[in-house]
Design a protein around this motif. Structure first.
Motif, PDB file in Angstrom:
ATOM      1  N   GLY A 296       0.779  -1.236   0.000  1.00 52.30           N
ATOM      2  CA  GLY A 296       0.000   0.000   0.000  1.00 52.30           C
ATOM      3  C   GLY A 296       0.801   1.271   0.000  1.00 52.30           C
ATOM      4  N   CYS A 297       2.118   1.195   0.208  1.00 48.14           N
ATOM      5  CA  CYS A 297       2.948   2.399   0.264  1.00 48.14           C
ATOM      6  C   CYS A 297       3.391   2.800  -1.150  1.00 48.14           C
ATOM      7  N   VAL A 298       3.123   4.043  -1.522  1.00 48.91           N
ATOM      8  CA  VAL A 298       3.530   4.557  -2.828  1.00 48.91           C
ATOM      9  C   VAL A 298       4.907   5.201  -2.744  1.00 48.91           C
ATOM     10  N   GLN A 299       5.231   5.806  -1.611  1.00 50.59           N
ATOM     11  CA  GLN A 299       6.577   6.310  -1.362  1.00 50.59           C
ATOM     12  C   GLN A 299       7.099   5.680  -0.078  1.00 50.59           C
ATOM     13  N   TYR A 300       8.411   5.376  -0.063  1.00 52.01           N
ATOM     14  CA  TYR A 300       8.998   4.670   1.072  1.00 52.01           C
ATOM     15  C   TYR A 300      10.362   5.275   1.359  1.00 52.01           C
ATOM     16  N   TYR A 301      10.502   5.826   2.569  1.00 53.98           N
ATOM     17  CA  TYR A 301      11.731   6.508   2.952  1.00 53.98           C
ATOM     18  C   TYR A 301      12.451   5.707   4.025  1.00 53.98           C
ATOM     19  N   THR A 302      13.769   5.673   3.925  1.00 58.12           N
ATOM     20  CA  THR A 302      14.595   4.968   4.897  1.00 58.12           C
ATOM     21  C   THR A 302      15.601   5.935   5.502  1.00 58.12           C
ATOM     22  N   GLY A 303      16.134   5.547   6.655  1.00 55.77           N
ATOM     23  CA  GLY A 303      17.090   6.414   7.336  1.00 55.77           C
ATOM     24  C   GLY A 303      16.492   7.015   8.586  1.00 55.77           C
ATOM     25  N   VAL A 304      17.347   7.427   9.490  1.00 56.13           N
ATOM     26  CA  VAL A 304      16.910   7.999  10.768  1.00 56.13           C
ATOM     27  C   VAL A 304      16.232   9.346  10.574  1.00 56.13           C
ATOM     28  N   SER A 305      16.592  10.072   9.537  1.00 53.54           N
ATOM     29  CA  SER A 305      15.968  11.376   9.271  1.00 53.54           C
ATOM     30  C   SER A 305      15.874  11.582   7.770  1.00 53.54           C
ATOM     31  N   GLY A 306      15.000  12.513   7.376  1.00 54.88           N
ATOM     32  CA  GLY A 306      14.843  12.781   5.952  1.00 54.88           C
ATOM     33  C   GLY A 306      13.839  13.882   5.694  1.00 54.88           C
ATOM     34  N   THR A 307      13.674  14.224   4.410  1.00 53.84           N
ATOM     35  CA  THR A 307      12.734  15.261   3.973  1.00 53.84           C
ATOM     36  C   THR A 307      11.821  14.688   2.899  1.00 53.84           C
ATOM     37  N   ILE A 308      10.549  15.003   2.997  1.00 53.49           N
ATOM     38  CA  ILE A 308       9.533  14.505   2.063  1.00 53.49           C
ATOM     39  C   ILE A 308       8.754  15.698   1.521  1.00 53.49           C
TER      40      ILE A 308
ATOM     41  N   SER B 287     -11.085  28.560  -6.986  1.00 47.61           N
ATOM     42  CA  SER B 287     -10.271  29.765  -6.838  1.00 47.61           C
ATOM     43  C   SER B 287      -9.803  30.008  -5.409  1.00 47.61           C
ATOM     44  N   ALA B 288     -10.660  29.708  -4.450  1.00 43.84           N
ATOM     45  CA  ALA B 288     -10.282  29.980  -3.061  1.00 43.84           C
ATOM     46  C   ALA B 288      -9.153  29.078  -2.588  1.00 43.84           C
ATOM     47  N   GLU B 289      -8.922  27.967  -3.290  1.00 41.36           N
ATOM     48  CA  GLU B 289      -7.879  27.036  -2.885  1.00 41.36           C
ATOM     49  C   GLU B 289      -6.582  27.226  -3.671  1.00 41.36           C
ATOM     50  N   THR B 290      -6.596  28.083  -4.682  1.00 43.60           N
ATOM     51  CA  THR B 290      -5.427  28.279  -5.519  1.00 43.60           C
ATOM     52  C   THR B 290      -4.262  28.848  -4.708  1.00 43.60           C
ATOM     53  N   GLY B 291      -3.057  28.419  -5.044  1.00 40.27           N
ATOM     54  CA  GLY B 291      -1.878  28.942  -4.365  1.00 40.27           C
ATOM     55  C   GLY B 291      -1.410  28.083  -3.223  1.00 40.27           C
ATOM     56  N   THR B 292      -2.109  26.977  -2.944  1.00 38.87           N
ATOM     57  CA  THR B 292      -1.653  26.077  -1.896  1.00 38.87           C
ATOM     58  C   THR B 292      -0.423  25.327  -2.393  1.00 38.87           C
ATOM     59  N   LYS B 293       0.684  25.586  -1.776  1.00 40.42           N
ATOM     60  CA  LYS B 293       1.968  25.071  -2.258  1.00 40.42           C
ATOM     61  C   LYS B 293       2.127  23.583  -2.037  1.00 40.42           C
ATOM     62  N   GLY B 294       1.531  23.060  -1.009  1.00 40.18           N
ATOM     63  CA  GLY B 294       1.739  21.663  -0.669  1.00 40.18           C
ATOM     64  C   GLY B 294       2.521  21.541   0.622  1.00 40.18           C
ATOM     65  N   PHE B 295       3.471  20.635   0.686  1.00 41.38           N
ATOM     66  CA  PHE B 295       4.192  20.447   1.944  1.00 41.38           C
ATOM     67  C   PHE B 295       5.643  20.043   1.701  1.00 41.38           C
ATOM     68  N   SER B 296       6.462  20.407   2.676  1.00 39.08           N
ATOM     69  CA  SER B 296       7.825  19.908   2.790  1.00 39.08           C
ATOM     70  C   SER B 296       7.982  19.451   4.230  1.00 39.08           C
ATOM     71  N   LEU B 297       8.016  18.150   4.427  1.00 36.84           N
ATOM     72  CA  LEU B 297       8.053  17.569   5.763  1.00 36.84           C
ATOM     73  C   LEU B 297       9.446  17.064   6.099  1.00 36.84           C
ATOM     74  N   SER B 298       9.842  17.279   7.328  1.00 34.18           N
ATOM     75  CA  SER B 298      11.074  16.683   7.831  1.00 34.18           C
ATOM     76  C   SER B 298      10.711  15.703   8.939  1.00 34.18           C
ATOM     77  N   TYR B 299      11.390  14.560   8.978  1.00 37.21           N
ATOM     78  CA  TYR B 299      11.133  13.601  10.050  1.00 37.21           C
ATOM     79  C   TYR B 299      12.459  13.210  10.696  1.00 37.21           C
ATOM     80  N   ILE B 300      12.372  12.827  11.959  1.00 36.90           N
ATOM     81  CA  ILE B 300      13.543  12.313  12.673  1.00 36.90           C
ATOM     82  C   ILE B 300      13.074  11.220  13.613  1.00 36.90           C
ATOM     83  N   GLN B 301      13.758  10.083  13.601  1.00 44.01           N
ATOM     84  CA  GLN B 301      13.416   8.986  14.475  1.00 44.01           C
ATOM     85  C   GLN B 301      14.136   9.132  15.816  1.00 44.01           C
ATOM     86  N   ASP B 302      13.509   8.578  16.860  1.00 42.18           N
ATOM     87  CA  ASP B 302      14.004   8.742  18.235  1.00 42.18           C
ATOM     88  C   ASP B 302      14.147   7.369  18.880  1.00 42.18           C
ATOM     89  N   ASN B 303      15.259   7.149  19.568  1.00 41.66           N
ATOM     90  CA  ASN B 303      15.460   5.866  20.249  1.00 41.66           C
ATOM     91  C   ASN B 303      15.379   5.992  21.770  1.00 41.66           C
TER      92      ASN B 303
END
Length: 348
Positions: free
Chosen positions: A219-231, A329-345
């Protein structure tokens, strides 16, 4: 891990037993010749071509490479094989570990990629470059086409799998996993409109077997690995998210880690028809049109992200992305997202 077949090469080493002295003639008459057969075995693994801008090929015997329609570029397997490149052409079918697909003026241009082995469960598309005409900007309420790919579009289909994102605009450096569920092949197609634009693409399609640590959950279309990253959201570089998307983004839990935190330097996802809220919004009654669903939190939309968002109870590494098909029109200009994640132990 990508599936690897094996190539076998048989080399015949003939050694002559020659005797010294009087027995030489007898030995020669009796023809004492011994043959030793040496079997050389190597995997059809990824290899590095020596004179091509592409980063990876598949190791085959020279004859095998030619028979399969590949192009030799350098050697592999200690010189017993050649690094074979498969450059896809419109309308053709491929069943190799690694296939490359580059810009074509043909429209539509479609290719079919089939399993190279029954254990293959995903095909990963790495889009080194995917630069197509941007999404529609017509925001009149009568058309409902804003943010949709109405001029150029890339489509991917895999029977038995939920619809995959239709892409246009600029998506350089992104990837997608296409699941193979009850089928042996996927179809990838790009339609190019007549509007002038500096469009082009360069993709690598790599087959992955299950189970494997490099293969995502179903079911995953994108899959990221690593302790941290940007999506980033699709078409983030051109400043507007695409319409009519439903897909999952997953993050692999790394060894020794049990928690994950999310931070969004950019977050601009319209919640409902109307002026985009300058604040963070959450919940099913507020976020009804476009939103992301985070573990332990639920739907989040609006133009701000709620600080650092932790998933304290477990490694909640799956996000659902939803955008509707009626951007106005009221929704135009929505850039989307840039997410950062970090895993914690901590406390794991």
């Amino acid at each position: 891990m990508s599936y690897s077949k094996y190539t076998f090469c048989t080399f015949i080493i003939i050694s002559f037993h020659l005797s010294i002295g009087e027995s030489w003639r007898n030995e020669t008459r009796s023809g004492k010749i011994f043959s030793i057969f040496t079997l050389v075995r190597f995997e059809n693994n990824a290899c590095v071509p020596n004179s091509n801008s592409l980063s990876s090929g598949t190791c085959y015997l020279s004859d095998e490479c030619t028979q399969k329609g590949g192009e030799a570029s350098g050697t592999c397997a200690e010189g017993f094989g050649v690094c074979c490149l498969f450059l896809a052409e419109c309308g053709k079918t491929y069943s190799q570990n690694v296939t490359y697909w580059r810009t074509s003026t043909t429209s539509p241009c479609s290719i079919k990629v089939c399993k190279c082995d029954p254990s293959v469960c995903f095909v990963r598309l790495d889009m080194t470059r995917l630069d197509l005409y941007p999404p529609n900007t017509d925001t009149s309420s009568s058309t409902n086409v804003a943010s949709q790919c109405t001029t150029d579009v890339m489509t991917i289909s895999s029977p038995g799998v939920p619809p995959l994102p239709k892409l246009c605009g600029r998506n350089n450096g992104y990837h997608m996993y296409v699941e193979l569920s009850g089928t042996d092949c996927i179809d990838v197609a790009i339609i190019q409109g007549s509007t002038s634009y500096s469009r082009g693409w360069e993709m690598t399609l790599t087959q992955h077997s299950c189970p494997s640590a490099s293969t995502p959950p179903s079911g995953c279309v994108q899959y990221y690995t690593g302790v941290s990253g940007t999506i980033e959201s699709f078409n983030y570089a051109l400043g507007s998210h695409l319409a009519d998307l439903d897909y999952k983004i997953c993050v692999r839990r790394e060894r020794g880690y049990c928690k994950i935190s999310w931070l969004a330097p950019t977050y601009s996802i319209s919640g409902k028809v109307g002026i985009l809220s300058p604040a963070k919004l959450t919940g099913e009654t507020t976020c009804t049109t476009d939103y992301l669903i985070f573990p332990d939190t639920g739907r989040i939309c609006g133009s701000q992200f709620p600080g650092t968002l932790p998933s304290p109870s477990q490694l909640g590494g799956t996000i659902v992305v939803h955008t509707d098909s009626t951007e106005v029109s009221a929704e135009t200009g929505t850039k989307g997202f840039s997410l950062s994640y970090i895993q914690d132990n901590t406390g794991c």
